[in-house]
Design a protein around this motif. Structure first.
Motif, PDB file in Angstrom:
ATOM      1  N   LYS A  72       0.839  -1.212   0.000  1.00  0.00           N
ATOM      2  CA  LYS A  72       0.000   0.000   0.000  1.00  0.00           C
ATOM      3  C   LYS A  72       0.875   1.264   0.000  1.00  0.00           C
ATOM      4  CE  LYS A  72      -4.216  -1.835   0.711  1.00  0.00           C
ATOM      5  NZ  LYS A  72      -3.873  -3.165   0.250  1.00  0.00           N
ATOM      6  N   ASN A  73       1.937   1.235   0.818  1.00  0.00           N
ATOM      7  CA  ASN A  73       2.786   2.418   0.937  1.00  0.00           C
ATOM      8  C   ASN A  73       4.230   1.990   0.658  1.00  0.00           C
ATOM      9  OD1 ASN A  73       4.427   4.505   1.821  1.00  0.00           O
ATOM     10  ND2 ASN A  73       3.050   5.075   3.491  1.00  0.00           N
ATOM     11  N   LEU A  74       4.671   2.282  -0.559  1.00  0.00           N
ATOM     12  CA  LEU A  74       5.987   1.798  -0.995  1.00  0.00           C
ATOM     13  C   LEU A  74       7.110   2.377  -0.138  1.00  0.00           C
ATOM     14  CD1 LEU A  74       7.669   0.176  -2.998  1.00  0.00           C
ATOM     15  CD2 LEU A  74       7.613   2.122  -4.545  1.00  0.00           C
ATOM     16  N   THR A  75       7.014   3.656   0.191  1.00  0.00           N
ATOM     17  CA  THR A  75       8.068   4.295   0.986  1.00  0.00           C
ATOM     18  C   THR A  75       8.211   3.603   2.339  1.00  0.00           C
ATOM     19  OG1 THR A  75       7.506   6.377  -0.086  1.00  0.00           O
ATOM     20  CG2 THR A  75       8.866   6.511   1.882  1.00  0.00           C
ATOM     21  N   ALA A  76       7.094   3.419   2.999  1.00  0.00           N
ATOM     22  CA  ALA A  76       7.138   2.774   4.315  1.00  0.00           C
ATOM     23  C   ALA A  76       7.656   1.343   4.189  1.00  0.00           C
ATOM     24  CB  ALA A  76       5.752   2.776   4.934  1.00  0.00           C
ATOM     25  N   TYR A  77       7.228   0.660   3.137  1.00  0.00           N
ATOM     26  CA  TYR A  77       7.673  -0.719   2.916  1.00  0.00           C
ATOM     27  C   TYR A  77       9.192  -0.775   2.778  1.00  0.00           C
ATOM     28  CZ  TYR A  77       8.256  -5.210   0.547  1.00  0.00           C
ATOM     29  OH  TYR A  77       8.675  -6.467   0.195  1.00  0.00           O
ATOM     30  N   LEU A  78       9.728   0.133   1.950  1.00  0.00           N
ATOM     31  CA  LEU A  78      11.163   0.129   1.693  1.00  0.00           C
ATOM     32  C   LEU A  78      11.971   0.449   2.949  1.00  0.00           C
ATOM     33  CD1 LEU A  78      11.237   1.978  -1.736  1.00  0.00           C
ATOM     34  CD2 LEU A  78      11.792  -0.411  -1.329  1.00  0.00           C
ATOM     35  N   PHE A  79      11.534   1.475   3.682  1.00  0.00           N
ATOM     36  CA  PHE A  79      12.314   1.861   4.857  1.00  0.00           C
ATOM     37  C   PHE A  79      12.172   0.849   5.984  1.00  0.00           C
ATOM     38  CE2 PHE A  79      12.630   5.709   2.464  1.00  0.00           C
ATOM     39  CZ  PHE A  79      13.913   6.140   2.764  1.00  0.00           C
ATOM     40  N   SER A  80      11.039   0.190   6.019  1.00  0.00           N
ATOM     41  CA  SER A  80      10.872  -0.871   7.013  1.00  0.00           C
ATOM     42  C   SER A  80      11.810  -2.044   6.678  1.00  0.00           C
ATOM     43  CB  SER A  80       9.410  -1.313   6.993  1.00  0.00           C
ATOM     44  OG  SER A  80       9.188  -2.222   7.995  1.00  0.00           O
ATOM     45  N   ALA A  81      11.850  -2.394   5.393  1.00  0.00           N
ATOM     46  CA  ALA A  81      12.765  -3.469   4.952  1.00  0.00           C
ATOM     47  C   ALA A  81      14.210  -3.066   5.224  1.00  0.00           C
ATOM     48  CB  ALA A  81      12.553  -3.751   3.467  1.00  0.00           C
ATOM     49  N   LEU A  82      14.500  -1.785   5.020  1.00  0.00           N
ATOM     50  CA  LEU A  82      15.858  -1.289   5.252  1.00  0.00           C
ATOM     51  C   LEU A  82      16.240  -1.429   6.724  1.00  0.00           C
ATOM     52  CD1 LEU A  82      18.195   0.379   3.765  1.00  0.00           C
ATOM     53  CD2 LEU A  82      17.302   2.291   5.058  1.00  0.00           C
ATOM     54  N   ARG A  83      15.301  -1.093   7.581  1.00  0.00           N
ATOM     55  CA  ARG A  83      15.581  -1.171   9.016  1.00  0.00           C
ATOM     56  C   ARG A  83      15.929  -2.618   9.416  1.00  0.00           C
ATOM     57  NH1 ARG A  83      12.004  -0.982  13.696  1.00  0.00           N
ATOM     58  NH2 ARG A  83      13.152  -0.049  15.423  1.00  0.00           N
ATOM     59  N   HIS A  84      15.161  -3.567   8.835  1.00  0.00           N
ATOM     60  CA  HIS A  84      15.452  -4.984   9.120  1.00  0.00           C
ATOM     61  C   HIS A  84      16.823  -5.376   8.567  1.00  0.00           C
ATOM     62  CE1 HIS A  84      11.674  -5.898  10.943  1.00  0.00           C
ATOM     63  NE2 HIS A  84      11.008  -5.425   9.918  1.00  0.00           N
ATOM     64  N   ALA A  85      17.130  -4.872   7.361  1.00  0.00           N
ATOM     65  CA  ALA A  85      18.421  -5.207   6.734  1.00  0.00           C
ATOM     66  C   ALA A  85      19.570  -4.662   7.574  1.00  0.00           C
ATOM     67  CB  ALA A  85      18.469  -4.643   5.315  1.00  0.00           C
ATOM     68  N   VAL A  86      19.417  -3.443   8.069  1.00  0.00           N
ATOM     69  CA  VAL A  86      20.473  -2.842   8.894  1.00  0.00           C
ATOM     70  C   VAL A  86      20.616  -3.633  10.190  1.00  0.00           C
ATOM     71  CG1 VAL A  86      21.066  -0.798  10.263  1.00  0.00           C
ATOM     72  CG2 VAL A  86      20.247  -0.529   7.924  1.00  0.00           C
ATOM     73  N   SER A  87      19.490  -4.032  10.727  1.00  0.00           N
ATOM     74  CA  SER A  87      19.527  -4.779  11.981  1.00  0.00           C
ATOM     75  C   SER A  87      20.203  -6.156  11.793  1.00  0.00           C
ATOM     76  CB  SER A  87      18.083  -4.873  12.464  1.00  0.00           C
ATOM     77  OG  SER A  87      17.869  -5.931  13.227  1.00  0.00           O
ATOM     78  N   ARG A  88      19.933  -6.789  10.641  1.00  0.00           N
ATOM     79  CA  ARG A  88      20.610  -8.072  10.351  1.00  0.00           C
ATOM     80  C   ARG A  88      22.121  -7.842  10.211  1.00  0.00           C
ATOM     81  NH1 ARG A  88      16.218  -8.929   6.936  1.00  0.00           N
ATOM     82  NH2 ARG A  88      17.391  -8.200   5.132  1.00  0.00           N
ATOM     83  N   ALA A  89      22.472  -6.755   9.509  1.00  0.00           N
ATOM     84  CA  ALA A  89      23.893  -6.451   9.311  1.00  0.00           C
ATOM     85  C   ALA A  89      24.565  -6.178  10.649  1.00  0.00           C
ATOM     86  CB  ALA A  89      24.045  -5.256   8.376  1.00  0.00           C
ATOM     87  N   ALA A  90      23.851  -5.473  11.542  1.00  0.00           N
ATOM     88  CA  ALA A  90      24.421  -5.161  12.853  1.00  0.00           C
ATOM     89  C   ALA A  90      24.659  -6.435  13.642  1.00  0.00           C
ATOM     90  CB  ALA A  90      23.483  -4.231  13.613  1.00  0.00           C
ATOM     91  N   SER A  91      23.738  -7.366  13.517  1.00  0.00           N
ATOM     92  CA  SER A  91      23.906  -8.618  14.269  1.00  0.00           C
ATOM     93  C   SER A  91      25.068  -9.437  13.691  1.00  0.00           C
ATOM     94  CB  SER A  91      22.582  -9.365  14.310  1.00  0.00           C
ATOM     95  OG  SER A  91      22.650 -10.560  13.676  1.00  0.00           O
ATOM     96  N   ARG A  92      25.232  -9.378  12.347  1.00  0.00           N
ATOM     97  CA  ARG A  92      26.395 -10.041  11.726  1.00  0.00           C
ATOM     98  C   ARG A  92      27.679  -9.383  12.222  1.00  0.00           C
ATOM     99  NH1 ARG A  92      23.410 -10.154   6.833  1.00  0.00           N
ATOM    100  NH2 ARG A  92      24.373  -8.216   6.135  1.00  0.00           N
ATOM    101  N   ARG A  93      27.646  -8.044  12.262  1.00  0.00           N
ATOM    102  CA  ARG A  93      28.837  -7.295  12.667  1.00  0.00           C
ATOM    103  C   ARG A  93      29.216  -7.636  14.105  1.00  0.00           C
ATOM    104  NH1 ARG A  93      28.448  -0.906  12.613  1.00  0.00           N
ATOM    105  NH2 ARG A  93      26.609  -1.520  13.746  1.00  0.00           N
ATOM    106  N   SER A  94      28.202  -7.750  14.974  1.00  0.00           N
ATOM    107  CA  SER A  94      28.535  -8.028  16.372  1.00  0.00           C
ATOM    108  C   SER A  94      29.131  -9.432  16.513  1.00  0.00           C
ATOM    109  CB  SER A  94      27.313  -7.840  17.271  1.00  0.00           C
ATOM    110  OG  SER A  94      26.371  -8.819  16.984  1.00  0.00           O
ATOM    111  N   ARG A  95      28.668 -10.355  15.652  1.00  0.00           N
ATOM    112  CA  ARG A  95      29.251 -11.708  15.705  1.00  0.00           C
ATOM    113  C   ARG A  95      30.718 -11.665  15.262  1.00  0.00           C
ATOM    114  NH1 ARG A  95      24.226 -13.459  13.695  1.00  0.00           N
ATOM    115  NH2 ARG A  95      25.032 -13.647  11.589  1.00  0.00           N
ATOM    116  N   VAL A  96      30.954 -10.897  14.159  1.00  0.00           N
ATOM    117  CA  VAL A  96      32.330 -10.781  13.655  1.00  0.00           C
ATOM    118  C   VAL A  96      33.208 -10.117  14.706  1.00  0.00           C
ATOM    119  CG1 VAL A  96      33.769  -9.627  11.924  1.00  0.00           C
ATOM    120  CG2 VAL A  96      31.660 -10.754  11.231  1.00  0.00           C
ATOM    121  N   ARG A  97      32.667  -9.061  15.336  1.00  0.00           N
ATOM    122  CA  ARG A  97      33.444  -8.332  16.338  1.00  0.00           C
ATOM    123  C   ARG A  97      33.802  -9.264  17.508  1.00  0.00           C
ATOM    124  NH1 ARG A  97      30.852  -2.782  17.513  1.00  0.00           N
ATOM    125  NH2 ARG A  97      31.708  -2.314  15.480  1.00  0.00           N
ATOM    126  N   ALA A  98      32.820 -10.077  17.901  1.00  0.00           N
ATOM    127  CA  ALA A  98      33.065 -11.008  19.000  1.00  0.00           C
ATOM    128  C   ALA A  98      34.176 -11.982  18.620  1.00  0.00           C
ATOM    129  CB  ALA A  98      31.790 -11.762  19.346  1.00  0.00           C
TER     130      ALA A  98
END
Lengths: 184, 144
Positions: A72-98
């Motif tokens: 329904k709302n492409l902008t919201a869809y994209l930024f919501s997906a982006l937030r999840h993508a960033v969060s996945r990347a952050a969790s990968r990064r924390s594993r690498v950092r550990a």
């Protein structure tokens, strides 16, 4: 990177994405690419992660393109997906950092990055001030000022109501004002 | 879209923070990011198309096998006409039945149809009954 300010025909764009048309993906990137990147950079603080997150979002649409017709709302869809993508990347990064910390603890290493000393005092001061904000306020502030989202879009992305998004923004500005002792 | 407009002192802070963020270097991505992402999109779309075609071909092949097997089963359980003691179809009796059912049909044509039914019946009795799963299994084993 282009960032077309002209609003595309969202229904046509969604139909094109659902049909897997390359032109539609180009239009999507040209309209949203820069905003997505800046929002990802604002959320992650890392250029590589921001680029990867934007790529994740666009390729995610390729994989689930048939569903785009129901968005329904492409902008919201994209930024919501982006937030999840960033969060996945952050969790990968924390594993690498550990893992790196484990390696560092095992012996001397040259893998720890040196502080580069770049950036002027104002930027560092702003960074510190932003870092001192509660995460949810910082997120709203960056999505508003860096990614240029409206409060309605921020509300969709963060799954809160418009009033909450606007309040968090206002609290963030009040804290920055107190910290900077008034705008210069 | 704000719930209420910001007071002037907060508007000043907002402008200042926006200006400082805009001045931050490296706010733009690698210029090659666009082409990198769109190349990946093209690859992804190509893979999706191939995958859909493979799925369609597999579904079509499975459907064809099932239809063939059902048709074969139907043919095998269909009796074509009166049979002799050895199980073969009696052409003469079949011709008579056809003529009873279709009195307007010429005698020669009724005989021709009876012979065809007899031949079909004999061919059917020699065909093995094959189950669809075994056909699918055999197809899967021969696939690369």
């Amino acid at each position: 990177m282009q960032n077309s300010s002209r609003e595309p025909d969202f229904n046509a764009l969604l139909r094109g994405l659902a049909a897997g048309e390359e032109k539609a993906f180009e239009a999507l990137y040209d309209h949203y690419g820069l905003r997505l990147y800046r929002a990802a950079l604002a959320l992650s603080g890392d250029r590589q992660e921001a680029e990867d997150a934007v790529q994740d979002v666009v390729l995610g649409i390729v994989r689930t393109k048939a569903r785009m017709i129901h968005v329904k709302n492409l902008t919201a869809y994209l930024f919501s997906a982006l937030r999840h993508a960033v969060s996945r990347a952050a969790s990968r990064r924390s594993r690498v950092r550990a893992a790196l910390e484990v390696l560092a603890a095992e012996g001397p290493s040259s893998m720890t990055p040196e502080p580069d000393g770049s950036g002027d005092g104002r930027t560092e001061r702003l960074d510190r001030a932003l870092q001192a904000l509660p995460a949810e306020q910082q997120e709203v502030l960056r999505l508003k000022l860096e990614a240029g989202l409206t409060f309605a879009e921020i509300a969709e992305v963060l799954d809160v109501n418009n009033h909450t998004a606007a309040s968090r923004y206002r609290y963030a500005l009040e804290k920055l004002r107190a910290r900077f002792g008034g705008a210069s | 879209m704000t719930a209420s407009p910001l007071p002037p002192e907060l508007q000043d802070v907002e402008r200042m923070v926006a200006r400082m963020l805009a001045e931050t270097t490296d706010r733009d991505p690698d210029p090659l990011l666009r082409s990198r992402i769109l190349d990946s999109v093209r690859d992804g779309l190509r893979r999706e198309t191939l995958r859909s075609r493979r799925l369609f071909a597999a579904a079509a092949a499975a459907t064809a096998l099932i239809v063939a097997n059902l048709s074969l089963s139907a043919v095998l359980v269909t009796d074509c006409g009166p049979r002799l003691a050895d199980g073969r179809v009696s052409v003469a009796e079949t011709r008579d039945r056809i003529q009873e059912l279709l009195p307007t049909l010429e005698a020669g044509e009724a005989l021709r149809q009876a012979r065809i039914l007899g031949l079909v019946s004999e061919t059917e009795s020699q065909l093995p009954l094959v189950s669809a799963p075994s056909l699918l299994h055999a197809q899967g084993e021969s696939a690369p």
